[in-house]
Design an enzyme around this catalytic site. Structure first.
Site, PDB file in Angstrom:
ATOM      1  N   THR A   1      13.621   1.993   6.291  1.00 54.93           N
ATOM      2  CA  THR A   1      12.401   1.597   5.590  1.00 54.93           C
ATOM      3  C   THR A   1      12.275   2.291   4.232  1.00 54.93           C
ATOM      4  OG1 THR A   1      11.398   1.549   7.783  1.00 54.93           O
ATOM      5  CG2 THR A   1       9.915   1.265   5.945  1.00 54.93           C
TER       6      THR A   1
ATOM      7  N   SER B   1      10.576  12.438   4.193  1.00 57.76           N
ATOM      8  CA  SER B   1       9.134  12.235   4.229  1.00 57.76           C
ATOM      9  C   SER B   1       8.433  13.102   5.267  1.00 57.76           C
ATOM     10  CB  SER B   1       8.846  10.756   4.462  1.00 57.76           C
ATOM     11  OG  SER B   1       7.479  10.515   4.299  1.00 57.76           O
ATOM     12  N   HIS B   2       7.832  12.459   6.258  1.00 56.76           N
ATOM     13  CA  HIS B   2       7.035  13.175   7.248  1.00 56.76           C
ATOM     14  C   HIS B   2       7.890  13.667   8.418  1.00 56.76           C
ATOM     15  CE1 HIS B   2       7.577   9.032   8.307  1.00 56.76           C
ATOM     16  NE2 HIS B   2       7.417   9.375   9.570  1.00 56.76           N
TER      17      HIS B   2
ATOM     18  N   ASP C   1       1.780  14.699   3.510  1.00 54.28           N
ATOM     19  CA  ASP C   1       2.982  14.929   4.315  1.00 54.28           C
ATOM     20  C   ASP C   1       4.043  15.729   3.562  1.00 54.28           C
ATOM     21  OD1 ASP C   1       3.567  12.921   2.531  1.00 54.28           O
ATOM     22  OD2 ASP C   1       4.981  11.931   3.871  1.00 54.28           O
TER      23      ASP C   1
ATOM     24  N   ASP D   1       6.637  15.040   1.703  1.00 54.10           N
ATOM     25  CA  ASP D   1       6.981  14.702   0.314  1.00 54.10           C
ATOM     26  C   ASP D   1       5.778  14.252  -0.506  1.00 54.10           C
ATOM     27  OD1 ASP D   1       6.797  12.318   1.787  1.00 54.10           O
ATOM     28  OD2 ASP D   1       8.103  11.252   0.396  1.00 54.10           O
TER      29      ASP D   1
ATOM     30  N   ASP E   1       3.547  11.770  -0.198  1.00 54.01           N
ATOM     31  CA  ASP E   1       3.143  10.385  -0.460  1.00 54.01           C
ATOM     32  C   ASP E   1       2.133   9.852   0.552  1.00 54.01           C
ATOM     33  OD1 ASP E   1       4.937  10.082   1.602  1.00 54.01           O
ATOM     34  OD2 ASP E   1       6.226   8.623   0.583  1.00 54.01           O
ATOM     35  N   ARG E   2       1.960  10.546   1.666  1.00 47.77           N
ATOM     36  CA  ARG E   2       0.984  10.063   2.661  1.00 47.77           C
ATOM     37  C   ARG E   2      -0.334  10.831   2.532  1.00 47.77           C
ATOM     38  NH1 ARG E   2       3.690   8.404   8.324  1.00 47.77           N
ATOM     39  NH2 ARG E   2       5.395   7.170   7.468  1.00 47.77           N
TER      40      ARG E   2
ATOM     41  N   THR F   1       6.458  -4.188   6.079  1.00 49.29           N
ATOM     42  CA  THR F   1       6.311  -2.731   6.049  1.00 49.29           C
ATOM     43  C   THR F   1       7.330  -2.123   5.096  1.00 49.29           C
ATOM     44  OG1 THR F   1       5.477  -2.653   8.286  1.00 49.29           O
ATOM     45  CG2 THR F   1       6.534  -0.658   7.474  1.00 49.29           C
TER      46      THR F   1
ATOM     47  N   GLU G   1      -1.145   0.959   3.335  1.00 52.64           N
ATOM     48  CA  GLU G   1      -0.464   0.699   4.593  1.00 52.64           C
ATOM     49  C   GLU G   1      -1.109   1.497   5.716  1.00 52.64           C
ATOM     50  OE1 GLU G   1       4.046   0.024   4.303  1.00 52.64           O
ATOM     51  OE2 GLU G   1       3.629   1.829   3.177  1.00 52.64           O
TER      52      GLU G   1
ATOM     53  N   SER H   1       0.352   3.257   7.772  1.00 52.05           N
ATOM     54  CA  SER H   1       1.084   4.503   7.996  1.00 52.05           C
ATOM     55  C   SER H   1       0.630   5.591   7.011  1.00 52.05           C
ATOM     56  CB  SER H   1       2.578   4.260   7.866  1.00 52.05           C
ATOM     57  OG  SER H   1       2.877   3.674   6.608  1.00 52.05           O
TER      58      SER H   1
ATOM     59  N   LYS I   1       3.649   5.423  -2.888  1.00 56.27           N
ATOM     60  CA  LYS I   1       2.331   5.804  -2.397  1.00 56.27           C
ATOM     61  C   LYS I   1       2.080   7.255  -2.778  1.00 56.27           C
ATOM     62  CE  LYS I   1       3.961   6.406   2.375  1.00 56.27           C
ATOM     63  NZ  LYS I   1       5.282   5.822   2.559  1.00 56.27           N
TER      64      LYS I   1
ATOM     65  N   ARG J   1       6.531  -0.012  17.759  1.00 53.78           N
ATOM     66  CA  ARG J   1       5.156   0.181  17.302  1.00 53.78           C
ATOM     67  C   ARG J   1       4.362  -1.073  17.683  1.00 53.78           C
ATOM     68  NH1 ARG J   1       5.710   4.844  14.875  1.00 53.78           N
ATOM     69  NH2 ARG J   1       6.972   5.238  13.012  1.00 53.78           N
TER      70      ARG J   1
HETATM   71  C1  G16 Z   1       7.936   4.859   5.127  1.00 55.45           C
HETATM   72  C2  G16 Z   1       7.664   3.875   4.041  1.00 55.45           C
HETATM   73  C3  G16 Z   1       6.312   3.250   4.257  1.00 55.45           C
HETATM   74  C4  G16 Z   1       6.232   2.619   5.626  1.00 55.45           C
HETATM   75  C5  G16 Z   1       6.595   3.618   6.671  1.00 55.45           C
HETATM   76  C6  G16 Z   1       6.740   2.908   7.990  1.00 55.45           C
HETATM   77  O1  G16 Z   1       7.010   5.893   5.018  1.00 55.45           O
HETATM   78  O2  G16 Z   1       7.699   4.504   2.791  1.00 55.45           O
HETATM   79  O3  G16 Z   1       6.095   2.323   3.262  1.00 55.45           O
HETATM   80  O4  G16 Z   1       4.960   2.141   5.904  1.00 55.45           O
HETATM   81  O5  G16 Z   1       7.832   4.219   6.363  1.00 55.45           O
HETATM   82  O6  G16 Z   1       7.362   3.709   8.898  1.00 55.45           O
HETATM   83  P1  G16 Z   1       7.962   3.081  10.221  1.00 55.45           P
HETATM   84  O7  G16 Z   1       9.077   2.147   9.824  1.00 55.45           O
HETATM   85  O8  G16 Z   1       8.398   4.274  10.991  1.00 55.45           O
HETATM   86  O9  G16 Z   1       6.834   2.354  10.888  1.00 55.45           O
HETATM   87  P2  G16 Z   1       7.454   7.366   4.631  1.00 55.45           P
HETATM   88  O10 G16 Z   1       6.180   8.098   4.362  1.00 55.45           O
HETATM   89  O11 G16 Z   1       8.188   7.838   5.848  1.00 55.45           O
HETATM   90  O12 G16 Z   1       8.335   7.224   3.433  1.00 55.45           O
END
Ligand code: G16
Length: 548
Positions: free
Chosen positions: A23, A118-119, A282, A284, A286-287, A349, A368, A370, A381, A501
């Site tokens: 993703t 990320s997270h 989070d 990085d 962005d959340r 997504t 989003e 998430s 984000k 999910r």
């Molecule tokens: C990443 C993407 C987001 C997305 C999320 C979904 O978040 O940047 O746009 O909504 O993954 O995660 P999953 O596929 O696990 O549902 P991040 O913050 O991890 O970069």
């Protein structure tokens, strides 16, 4: 044509078969990324695919997680061997994801590498990740990441320049032969932009009036950003920031701003002396998660309420041409957009799907489920941006977060929303479940459950309105006649096994029914979702492994 005086070696090696980005970039265990040649091959596959002009400028930065420091040195050497002649890198290798997006745009870089998972947890046993962004500051499209994957499978090796380790501790310029490296303050450009978008004077007055905020940086990259902006520029006391130090293993925390992983902050919000606004970001940056005293604001509600009050904030006085949300995100945003008479786009997504819409000026705000929200100020984000937005809104409206939510729900109805996650170590089981559900879709449409009927049942297929590209199988959705909706998809950010999910939503218009506990409202829908998809039978889980 630049004739290189750098000492460049070609290393032959066997290609890796598992370098398909998910993703948001390629995410793997640290141990996978540390295999000899692994990172090098992926970076070479990116350069081979992007074909950047000789002498191009590159931005590099990351969330400071374990292995970033070594990986940055490797990327610099491979970049130099592939014709990059100017590199902008954040001090100590740090750049939050939104700040990296801004720096790429502002300094007109040809690309950017963001080192983050990320997270996801960090440390030697945690995760590492790498994503690459385009000159717009946004993530590469699915078509480009797929092309990189194909290249990675055919690679015969990589090129690497022999360079001494670059000092990332001090800001300033360094010359390594014909390579120019600029180590920048990771916060300065970002802090400047935030002051243009928000009314810092009004926020300062609000804080001087005795209001308090609490920000949890979760030992991620936002600590230095929060210190500069919230403490130095806005005057919050230093102890307003929790877990402020950026640590390579995030202090053992799971740096994901949600009510489960940021439980300490949630507990603070329930105390009688709670701050007026509590927020977390989070790894990085962005959340974002937004809380008020005794109150959790769901991300889908957050972006809808932002749109409803947008023009109160200096950077958004002219409103926006349109908005967007990812398909599984609650449809609260659609209701506000409809009232304003602007389009609301529904994308798959992944933040990258918003980028074309932002770049074309079709949207100016997006979000989003998430815990991601942002506007056209960058192409990622942005966690701290969302926090500042809410602080500014509280200051401008002289209402508490809960009062703003209540007024919003009374006017627009409430979209109760919850996500149930089911983890399985066996990915094939999760795929089999989705396959069976997909085959059952034609028979589900029109079926009656209690007083509601399934009005539509499909597998979301997206056609990008800007470039016409198509993305199939982006989530199975069941829409009911009574305002309920169930969506199923597999997570694209994990590094082991599979997480199913299940997104649950119910729009309630009756003003007398807007204050019920979310889990109570959605439990019957969640149980129906499990039964319809035969989750227990396929995945072997009787109950969700996580509920957010
Ligand atoms: C990443 C993407 C987001 C997305 C999320 C979904 O978040 O940047 O746009 O909504 O993954 O995660 P999953 O596929 O696990 O549902 P991040 O913050 O991890 O970069």
């Amino acid at each position: 044509m630049i004739v290189s005086t750098l000492d460049i070696t070609h290393i032959n090696c066997t290609p890796f078969q598992d370098q398909r980005p998910g993703t948001a970039g390629l995410r793997k265990k640290v141990s996978v990324f540390r295999q000899p040649h692994y990172l090098e091959c992926f970076v070479q596959a990116i350069f081979d695919t992007l074909k950047l002009p000789q002498g191009a400028r590159l931005v590099i930065g990351g969330d400071g997680r374990y292995h970033n420091a070594e990986a940055i040195q490797t990327i610099i050497r491979i970049a130099a061997a592939n014709g990059i002649r100017e590199i902008i890198v954040g001090q100590n290798g740090l750049l939050s994801t939104p700040a990296a997006s801004l720096v790429i745009r502002k300094y007109k870089a040809a690309a950017g590498f963001i080192l983050t998972a990320s997270h996801n947890p960090g440390g030697p046993d945690g995760d590492f990740g790498l994503k690459f962004n385009t000159p717009s500051g946004g993530q590469a499209t699915e078509q480009v990441t797929e092309a990189v994957f194909r290249t990675s499978q055919q690679l015969s090796g990589y090129r690497i320049a022999s360079l001494p380790p670059v000092d990332l501790v001090r800001t300033g310029n360094t010359k390594c032969g014909e390579l120019d490296i600029q180590v920048i303050d990771p916060v300065a450009d970002y802090a400047m932009l935030m002051q243009e978008l928000f009314d810092f004077a009004a926020i300062r007055t609000w804080l001087q009036d005795g209001h308090r905020i609490r920000f949890d940086a979760m030992h991620g990259v936002t600590g230095p950003y929060a210190r500069r902006i919230l403490v130095d520029l806005l005057g919050c006391p230093p102890d307003s920031i929790l877990h402020a130090e950026s640590l390579p293993d995030f202090g053992g925390l799971h740096p994901d701003p949600n009510p489960i992983d940021a439980a300490e902050l949630v507990a603070e919000s329930l105390r009688p002396d709670s701050a007026d606004l509590l927020a977390a970001s989070d790894g990085d940056g962005d959340r974002n998660m937004i809380l008020g005293p005794g109150f959790f604001l769901s991300p889908g509600d957050s972006v809808a309420m932002m749109l409803a009050s947008l023009q109160l904030l200096p950077g958004y006085r002219n409103g926006v041409a349109g908005v967007a949300r990812s398909m599984p995100t609650s449809r609260a945003l659609d209701v506000v957009a409809a009232e304003l008479g602007i389009p609301c786009y529904e994308t798959p997504t992944g933040w990258r799907f918003f980028c074309n819409l932002l770049e074309a000026g079709l949207i100016g705000l997006c979000g989003e489920e998430s815990f991601g929200t942002s506007s056209a100020h960058v192409r990622e984000k942005d966690g701290l941006w969302a926090v500042l937005f809410w602080i500014n809104l509280l200051a401008a409206r002289h209402r508490s977060l809960k009062q703003i939510a209540d007024e919003h729900w009374r006017h627009h109805g409430r979209h109760y929303y919850q996500r149930w996650d089911y983890y399985t170590a066996d990915t094939s089981r999760a795929n089999a479940m989705l396959g069976a559900l997909r085959s059952a879709l034609p028979g589900l449409c029109g079926r009656q459950f209690g007083t509601a009927q399934i009005e539509s049942a499909d597998d979301f297929h997206y056609r990008d309105p800007v470039d016409g590209s198509e993305s199939a199988h982006q989530g199975i959705r069941l829409v009911f006649s009574d305002g309920a909706r169930i969506v199923y998809r597999l997570s694209g950010t994990g590094t082991a096994g599979a997480t199913l999910r299940v997104y649950l939503e119910r729009h309630v218009r009756d003003a007398a029914a807007i204050d019920r506990p979310t889990s109570e409202v959605l439990a019957p829908l969640g149980n129906l979702a499990a039964a319809l998809a035969r989750i227990g039978e396929f995945i072997g889980a009787d109950a969700p492994t996580g509920m957010i």
